[in-house]
Design an enzyme around this catalytic site. Structure first.
Site: not given
Ligand code: ACM
Length: 508
Positions: A178, A248, A311-312, A453
């Protein structure tokens, strides 16, 4: 006549009938193991040895039978049958995985001290007489641990896998990279872990600008990851590796600035939490990098699925980069924003050519290329949209499956991900199949997954406090389907004693 006591099982078996009487394991009890079932016997011995010291020797006439029978097609890939009488215990399955699931049920049927890590004396190792037939409702019952935000040593991952296995979780999703850290060694790119594996400090608590001033770092060796894979496989668990791209990816760009959109710029491994603007570039060298990394990943992890994040991913840097804009034009795309799907499509196709199935997070459920398995997290509607488009889906809505949210709004709760509380009841209520799904769409839902997370979970104690008991509720629903709260919570009351015997942290 009073009915025989029911041992509380989590997850709840599909069918169970408890009977009067019990079967006792002692130092003389032997195992009869049919061809191919030996690993299940090994697991049973390994798991019971610390507390019970039982040798469970092999013998052709042993009263405990572990048998593989290909004719038991009704048990599917993971089901098992367990018949316990006063003089025998018969565990049968079509597959070894089914036997491994049954071994976990045997553990739960034994007295709670059987789960302890040290020798327990004067406990009769009895199991209630019972008939069980047990098959899971969904084939994907996962748990993700983010070791990028806070690294955990291999020894802890092995314990975490053991705790997952007790609950018949079958996918351990390891979030290896990440913005804040890269934990996977890749020989061709040593700086990924040498530089990308370390950050200078971490932000304390949600919001605000307070840093701890303490460097954080760590990376696994290839041998450690191989050991994790073997340990998980022996428990019927697949390790799903995740390498985040194209967003990320700040730790990778910090290690190798030429992989970013501005090779002249040197960045640090990110010390903030949240969504970072830094993304991988879209030049050919980046795809060589992704292929090399994923070749190493495929070498280490036999999982049929490989997760590539997705993602993101802010597109700001691509919009500002003449090279990325050229790339988008050259690829016939509407603009730089379309590079996201284009990027994932190229990398996904590479994995597919190597016989693996690409997995990515859904941002909307409709943006991912065909062939991707979609992990829907933002909204149940995304899971449905993806299933309707023909994607296989893991439905893990963050409001029900994100274990980084606080467990309660109580004053004693440690700081967690801002934005809400995910209580045990929220997880229990979560049904991975959206209510409005057609039968075709419902069949596309492989299952569900919990996600931890670790921005605010630096220690094993915190990880376990956040994981349990909420993971028990997720595992119960994923294996057994919906249950009433009364049924689940009464079984959970008994199951809590098992978590205590395993020394799962009850306190943050
Ligand atoms: C995420 O929660 N960014 C997959």
């Amino acid at each position: 006549m009073t009915s025989p006591p029911r041992t509380p099982l989590v997850p709840r078996p599909a069918k169970v009938r408890f009977k009067a009487g019990h079967f006792t394991l002692d130092a003389d009890t032997c195992l009869r193991v049919t061809g191919g079932a030996e690993p299940a016997a090994d697991l049973l011995r390994t798991l019971l040895a610390p507390a019970t010291g039982l040798p469970l020797r092999p013998a052709a006439d042993g009263p405990v039978v572990l048998a593989l029978d290909p004719a038991l097609t009704g048990l599917g890939d993971e089901g098992y049958g367990l018949t316990i009488g006063p003089h025998s215990l018969l565990l049968r399955a079509r597959t070894l995985t089914g036997l491994l699931r049954g071994v976990q049920t045997i553990r739960q049927l034994l007295p709670v001290p059987a789960l302890a890590a040290s020798p327990q004396h004067d406990v009769p190792w009895t199991l209630p007489c019972a008939d069980l037939t047990d098959v899971p409702r969904r084939p994907w019952r996962g748990a993700m641990l983010d070791v990028a935000r806070h690294f955990q040593p291999l020894s802890y991952l092995l314990r975490y896998v053991d705790l997952l296995a007790l609950h018949k979780i079958n996918v351990f999703h390891l979030h290896l990279t990440d913005d804040q850290g890269w934990r996977m060694p890749v020989p061709a790119y040593p700086k990924l872990t040498e530089i990308g594996g370390h950050r200078s400090q971490s932000l304390i608590g949600p919001g605000g600008d307070r840093y701890d001033g303490t460097p954080h770092g760590g990376a696994y060796t290839r041998a450690e990851l191989a050991r994790l894979v073997d340990h998980a496989a022996a428990r019927g668990i697949t390790v799903l590796p995740e390498i985040e791209m194209p967003g990320h990816a700040r730790a990778a760009v910090a290690a190798y600035p030429h992989l970013g959109n501005r090779p002249d710029r040197t960045l640090d491994v990110w010390t903030r939490w949240g969504v970072c603007d830094t993304t991988l570039g879209v030049h050919e060298e980046v795809f060589n990098f992704c292929r090399t990394v994923l070749e190493e990943v495929m070498d280490v992890f036999p999982s049929p699925y490989v997760h590539i994040g997705g993602d993101e991913c802010p597109t700001t840097e691509w919009e500002q980069s003449p090279a990325a804009r050229d790339r988008a034009r050259g690829a016939g795309l509407a603009g730089p924003a379309a590079l996201h799907a284009w990027f994932l499509d190229r990398v996904g196709a590479f994995l597919t050519r190597h016989g693996r199935r690409p997995v990515a997070w859904a941002e909307t459920g409709t943006e991912l290329p065909g062939g991707f398995t979609v992990m829907a997290w933002r909204d149940p509607a995304h899971a449905l949209a993806a299933a309707r488009r023909g994607h296989d889906v893991i439905n893990s809505h963050h409001r029900a499956t994100y274990l980084d949210y606080p467990r309660s709004a109580g004053p004693g709760e440690p700081p967690g991900q801002p934005g809400g509380v995910v209580g045990l009841r929220d997880v229990h209520r979560h049904d991975p199949v959206p209510e409005t799904a057609t039968p075709e769409a419902a069949a596309r839902v492989l299952g569900t997954q919990a996600h931890l997370w670790t921005e605010y979970a630096a220690t094993p104690a915190r990880i376990e406090y956040l994981t349990f008991p909420r993971l028990c509720a997720l595992a119960d629903g994923a294996w057994s389907g919906p249950s009433t709260w009364d049924d689940f919570s009464s079984r959970m009351a008994g199951h809590s004693a098992r978590l205590d015997a395993l020394q799962v942290s009850r306190h943050p």
